[in-house]
Design a protein around this motif. Structure first.
Motif, PDB file in Angstrom:
ATOM      1  N   PRO A  59      -5.920   0.501   8.199  1.00 61.17           N
ATOM      2  CA  PRO A  59      -5.692   1.368   9.375  1.00 61.17           C
ATOM      3  C   PRO A  59      -4.227   1.529   9.771  1.00 61.17           C
ATOM      4  CG  PRO A  59      -7.015  -0.592   9.951  1.00 61.17           C
ATOM      5  CD  PRO A  59      -6.877  -0.572   8.467  1.00 61.17           C
ATOM      6  N   ARG A  60      -3.427   0.460   9.660  1.00 57.67           N
ATOM      7  CA  ARG A  60      -2.015   0.593  10.071  1.00 57.67           C
ATOM      8  C   ARG A  60      -1.257   1.499   9.100  1.00 57.67           C
ATOM      9  NH1 ARG A  60      -0.919  -5.625  10.772  1.00 57.67           N
ATOM     10  NH2 ARG A  60      -3.147  -5.683  10.285  1.00 57.67           N
ATOM     11  N   THR A  61      -1.556   1.315   7.811  1.00 57.40           N
ATOM     12  CA  THR A  61      -0.923   2.181   6.800  1.00 57.40           C
ATOM     13  C   THR A  61      -1.384   3.620   6.985  1.00 57.40           C
ATOM     14  OG1 THR A  61      -0.793   0.327   5.274  1.00 57.40           O
ATOM     15  CG2 THR A  61      -0.664   2.527   4.304  1.00 57.40           C
ATOM     16  N   ASP A  62      -2.675   3.800   7.266  1.00 57.32           N
ATOM     17  CA  ASP A  62      -3.203   5.168   7.462  1.00 57.32           C
ATOM     18  C   ASP A  62      -2.454   5.878   8.583  1.00 57.32           C
ATOM     19  OD1 ASP A  62      -5.058   4.868   5.447  1.00 57.32           O
ATOM     20  OD2 ASP A  62      -6.688   4.267   6.792  1.00 57.32           O
ATOM     21  N   ARG A  63      -2.223   5.157   9.688  1.00 57.08           N
ATOM     22  CA  ARG A  63      -1.544   5.782  10.835  1.00 57.08           C
ATOM     23  C   ARG A  63      -0.109   6.158  10.459  1.00 57.08           C
ATOM     24  NH1 ARG A  63       1.202   3.353  15.549  1.00 57.08           N
ATOM     25  NH2 ARG A  63       1.389   5.011  17.104  1.00 57.08           N
ATOM     26  N   VAL A  64       0.568   5.250   9.762  1.00 58.63           N
ATOM     27  CA  VAL A  64       1.956   5.525   9.366  1.00 58.63           C
ATOM     28  C   VAL A  64       2.014   6.710   8.386  1.00 58.63           C
ATOM     29  CG1 VAL A  64       3.899   4.591   8.030  1.00 58.63           C
ATOM     30  CG2 VAL A  64       2.859   3.215   9.850  1.00 58.63           C
ATOM     31  N   LEU A  65       1.175   6.673   7.347  1.00 62.53           N
ATOM     32  CA  LEU A  65       1.239   7.733   6.329  1.00 62.53           C
ATOM     33  C   LEU A  65       0.843   9.092   6.909  1.00 62.53           C
ATOM     34  CD1 LEU A  65      -0.108   6.038   3.068  1.00 62.53           C
ATOM     35  CD2 LEU A  65       2.229   6.182   3.930  1.00 62.53           C
TER      36      LEU A  65
ATOM     37  N   ALA B   5       0.851  -1.203   0.000  1.00 60.26           N
ATOM     38  CA  ALA B   5       0.000   0.000   0.000  1.00 60.26           C
ATOM     39  C   ALA B   5       0.881   1.245   0.000  1.00 60.26           C
ATOM     40  CB  ALA B   5      -0.897   0.003   1.220  1.00 60.26           C
ATOM     41  N   PHE B   6       2.072   1.148   0.629  1.00 62.65           N
ATOM     42  CA  PHE B   6       3.010   2.278   0.645  1.00 62.65           C
ATOM     43  C   PHE B   6       3.988   2.090  -0.501  1.00 62.65           C
ATOM     44  CE2 PHE B   6       7.118   4.004   2.598  1.00 62.65           C
ATOM     45  CZ  PHE B   6       6.882   5.293   2.165  1.00 62.65           C
ATOM     46  N   THR B   7       3.704   2.758  -1.614  1.00 60.64           N
ATOM     47  CA  THR B   7       4.611   2.741  -2.749  1.00 60.64           C
ATOM     48  C   THR B   7       4.254   3.922  -3.633  1.00 60.64           C
ATOM     49  OG1 THR B   7       5.537   1.446  -4.571  1.00 60.64           O
ATOM     50  CG2 THR B   7       3.196   1.121  -4.121  1.00 60.64           C
TER      51      THR B   7
END
Ligand SMILES: *Cc1c(COP(=O)(O)O)cnc(C)c1O
Length: 401
Positions: free
Chosen positions: A359-365, A90-92
């Motif tokens: 949700p985990r990606t949202d928090r990191v981004l 998702a992070f790319t």
């Protein structure tokens, strides 16, 4: 006195003189097309492929028009087609899910850890939930390499073919193995902001004879594959040559000429990036309220960019940090911005790759701040950037307390 940084975050180094000379030679003889060769000549593109195969220890290498083209060719070569689910980070950057979507295939986005790598627990869960997914397109986004030992085991168990997007890891290693050599195919970019600069360009490596032959045919070899130096023997093409569509995306001799001397300097450039990265890291260590991504011992990375996390900060405070840094000449990119800006893209901006919330990606981004580190910065520049950021972070942190 308030210090201000005056360097440019988008200014890369000049092309080495040797590359300029080689480019002029190509311009003077005029044989820019890779298959336009004089008697006994190999051509810069074929030589570049030979150089890069040696650098990565790969049996085969193919140079192409862009990193995005390399990703698409790799997906086609392993047989991804319309409707197929393909697991990816998702992070790319947008060209990664874009390459999947362009085939009519379906990106299945995987969560992100605070180390900015693919979340391996979530990968295992999604692979189990989608047993029809046959391929993982792994993006080593911003040069952060996941635990490749565990990831490789997971791919084996789930029967996933691994394609690596090494746009930010050309020259990097995991436990001594070059990035791009853990799976079936490694894909690299030589676009201006990556680790070698030909304006546009891409490279593919593989040990698999059939995949190499397919990608060469796909790239538009006009049945001239015998003019390659890092390709399978002609027999390998016999059963494929009528079947693979030509989707022209070749590299040309001019760009290859510019790249070859850069590849031979890659190890030195990596050492220069490491000094700069470590200066920033040392300067930001202990700044209140932020975390720096841990870099595992097994990860030998190329520090061409720098990230830190302001986890759970209110958006207004992050916006204030970005604005204050900017007035002092430090360009921070924030992945939490509501609208897509320049190169910072976030998965929920990709309408072509719909995904349920992660949700985990949202928090990191939401807390992720990012900087380029061009080699035109000195180590002292990096220490200055760290001082500026530390002061602004500390002042915002104190104001919030
Ligand atoms: C730049 C980039 C690509 C694509 O490379 P291009 O040469 O621009 O097509 C792919 N993945 C990532 C992570 C990138 O940053």
């Amino acid at each position: 006195m308030t210090e201000v940084f005056t360097g440019s975050f988008t200014q890369q180094e000049a092309i080495p003189e040797e590359g300029i000379e080689a480019a002029l030679a190509v311009l003077r003889h005029g044989r820019l097309h890779r298959y336009n060769l004089a008697e006994g000549e190999f051509g810069e593109t074929a030589l570049l492929e030979q150089d890069f195969a040696a650098l990565t220890g790969a049996r085969y290498c193919l140079a192409v028009a862009s990193g995005g083209y390399a990703l698409g060719a790799a997906l086609r070569a392993v047989g991804v087609g319309p409707g197929d689910p393909v697991l990816t980070n998702a992070f790319t950057l947008a060209p990664v899910p874009g390459a999947i979507a362009a085939l009519g295939a379906q990106p299945v986005l995987v969560e992100t850890t605070e180390a900015l790598t693919i979340d391996l627990d979530d990968l295992a869960a999604r692979a189990a939930a989608r047993p029809e997914a046959r391929v993982l397109m792994l993006s080593h986004m911003r040069g952060h390499i996941a635990d490749m030992d565990r990831l490789s085991a997971l791919c084996r168990e789930a029967g996933l073919t691994l394609i690596e997007d090494c746009a930010h890891t050309m020259g990097a290693h995991w436990r001594g193995t070059p990035s791009g050599r853990h799976g079936a195919i490694g894909c690299y970019s030589t676009q201006t902001y990556k680790h070698a600069n030909s304006g546009e360009g891409g490279l593919l490596v593989t040990d698999d004879t059939e995949l190499a032959a397919r990608m060469i045919l796909l790239s538009g070899s006009y049945m001239l594959y015998e003019r390659h130096l890092a390709a399978p023997p002609p027999e390998a093409f016999a059963s494929l040559r009528r079947d693979m569509p030509n989707i022209s995306g070749r590299m040309d001799n001019l760009r290859a000429a510019i790249l070859r001397p850069q590849l031979s300097r890659l190890a030195d450039r990596k050492a220069a990036w490491a000094e700069r990265y470590r200066a920033l890291e040392a300067g930001l260590w202990g700044a209140p309220g932020i975390t720096l991504p841990l870099r595992p011992e097994a990860e030998d990375f190329v520090g061409s960019s720098f990230q830190f996390l302001a986890l759970d900060w209110p958006p207004a405070r992050i916006q204030a940090l970005v604005a204050r840094a900017k007035t002092r000449g430090v360009e921070l990119k924030w992945f939490g911005a509501p609208e897509p800006l320049a190169f910072t893209s976030r998965y929920d901006h990709w309408a072509f790759a719909p995904s349920a919330p992660l949700p985990r990606t949202d928090r990191v981004l939401a807390g992720l701040l990012d900087m380029r580190l061009p080699l035109t910065f000195s180590v002292d520049d990096c220490a200055l950037i760290a001082r500026i950021l530390c002061e602004e972070i500390a002042s915002l942190h104190a104001a919030a307390a």
